[in-house]
Design a protein around this motif. Sequence first.
Motif, PDB file in Angstrom:
ATOM      1  N   CYS A  54      -2.456 -19.701  16.029  1.00 41.58           N
ATOM      2  CA  CYS A  54      -1.828 -18.489  16.570  1.00 41.58           C
ATOM      3  C   CYS A  54      -0.651 -18.765  17.508  1.00 41.58           C
ATOM      4  N   CYS A  82      -8.348 -22.963  21.923  1.00 42.97           N
ATOM      5  CA  CYS A  82      -7.341 -21.922  22.039  1.00 42.97           C
ATOM      6  C   CYS A  82      -7.989 -20.712  22.710  1.00 42.97           C
ATOM      7  N   CYS A 129      -1.534 -23.931  19.883  1.00 47.89           N
ATOM      8  CA  CYS A 129      -2.517 -23.647  18.839  1.00 47.89           C
ATOM      9  C   CYS A 129      -1.809 -23.548  17.486  1.00 47.89           C
ATOM     10  N   PHE A 172      -9.607 -21.382  18.240  1.00 50.08           N
ATOM     11  CA  PHE A 172      -9.417 -22.621  17.487  1.00 50.08           C
ATOM     12  C   PHE A 172      -9.883 -23.819  18.334  1.00 50.08           C
ATOM     13  N   CYS A 219      -7.532 -17.400  19.997  1.00 47.31           N
ATOM     14  CA  CYS A 219      -8.230 -17.255  18.705  1.00 47.31           C
ATOM     15  C   CYS A 219      -9.468 -18.137  18.583  1.00 47.31           C
TER      16      CYS A 219
HETATM   17 ZN   LIG Z   1      -5.107 -19.824  18.563  1.00 48.33          ZN
END
Ligand SMILES: [Zn+2]
Length: 447
Positions: free
Chosen positions: A214, A233, A211, A238, A236
């Motif tokens: 993060c 992800c 990711c 994403f 987070c």
């Molecule tokens: Zn992430």
Amino acid sequence: MGLYNFLTLQFGKLIVKVLQLLHKGAGNLPGLILLGINKNILGYFKVDCPIIAVTGTNGKTSVTNFVNHLFEQSGKNVITNKLGNNLDTGIVSLFLKLCSPTGKIHADYLVLEIDESHVPVIFKKLKLETLIVLNFFRDQLDRNGEVETLILKVKSFLETFQGNVILNADDPNVARLGQANPENKNVKYFSVEKYKYATDKIHEVGEGKFCPVCGEALEYEYYQYSHIGRFKCPKCGFGDNEIYLKVENVDLENRHFTVDGREYNINNQSIYYVYNMAAVCAAAKLYNIDGDILRDTLDTFEVNNGRMEKFSIGKSNAVINLAKNPVGANMTIRVMNETGCEKELMFVLNDNLADGYDVSWIWDINFEVFKDVTRVITSGRRAYDIAIRIKTSGYDPSKIEVYPDLDEAVENLFSTDGEKFIIANYTSVQPTRMAVINYIEKNQREK
Ligand SMILES: [Zn+2]
């Protein structure tokens, strides 16, 4: 415009004229000379029309040509760098050729293919309206450095950019650019629905395993090709973007897909091409291009520059595809495998300046997955390197033929009937096309 800039411009236009009289393409040379004299010259052209730029590792030339075609069919006057001179030197050369003596560019739209590393350079000087980003793969490492460096260059440009950004949602390297400027409300994502040959595991070398926000390992639902696919992800979130344009019901055998409930025929059978067309559809949607113009363009327009270009001769069909990097080559091998029948491959490899002298990228090509490839011909300045690479993959060496001379290679390729695929790298693709075209013409004359 000061006198100095005015004189520089006239000098540049003179260089272009001289080159034209000598029947030499303007290419990069006038731009190279002018930027040497006056590095701010790009800022002195007067461009009032919207600029649309296409960038990314693979597919820039095709998408640029298609978007250009859409506008032309809509009756617009468009300026474009069709042949892919996509550095600042190429853009300056193009402008010198077309501008008025005071540097004014007359057009309704500018549609420009721009090298990833030159996006910040060029659009610091010119006002960009829309940036389309296709994908990021390892490519020409000699010149561009690491992929990450390249992504960061585009990202730093986008941090203050307020215009339209059209991004491939299925490439994490591209999708991350959507977060470059949280203030920009004009970020739009395109995506392609899972297709028949999508896989659970990655089959080719790829970027973007982690990711970018993060650092957590990305989870993939499926891979379409390389690292392009449906990812998220777990930490987070994403990857969960609202999709502006989605290509659905991808049917490569019958060559069509749907967008917003409407069916479109396409000219090609690779998923890589479908992604290019998804970007084209997103541009069409953003600029309200008439649906019939889009349909006709996708159905009939062909770029014919060695990007999945088709040729027929007697009982043979050949497809030539440019591959500047492992992803491009793997894509062609994927299409070869998805074509059920027996086939032959010709691989033309050069190591000229524009290719990068280092040809080690051929070791990342997946020759191991070859299906029903009955013969391999290699050619180009590094014909032996590519032959050895293919032999090392476990392919039967008695079926590999090496002809460093291109005409000889083409002649031998067409000495048998059937399906042929030709992979050629950057500086070899045009000579290879010409060798095939010459062979076909010679053969027709003799009949
Ligand atoms: Zn992430």
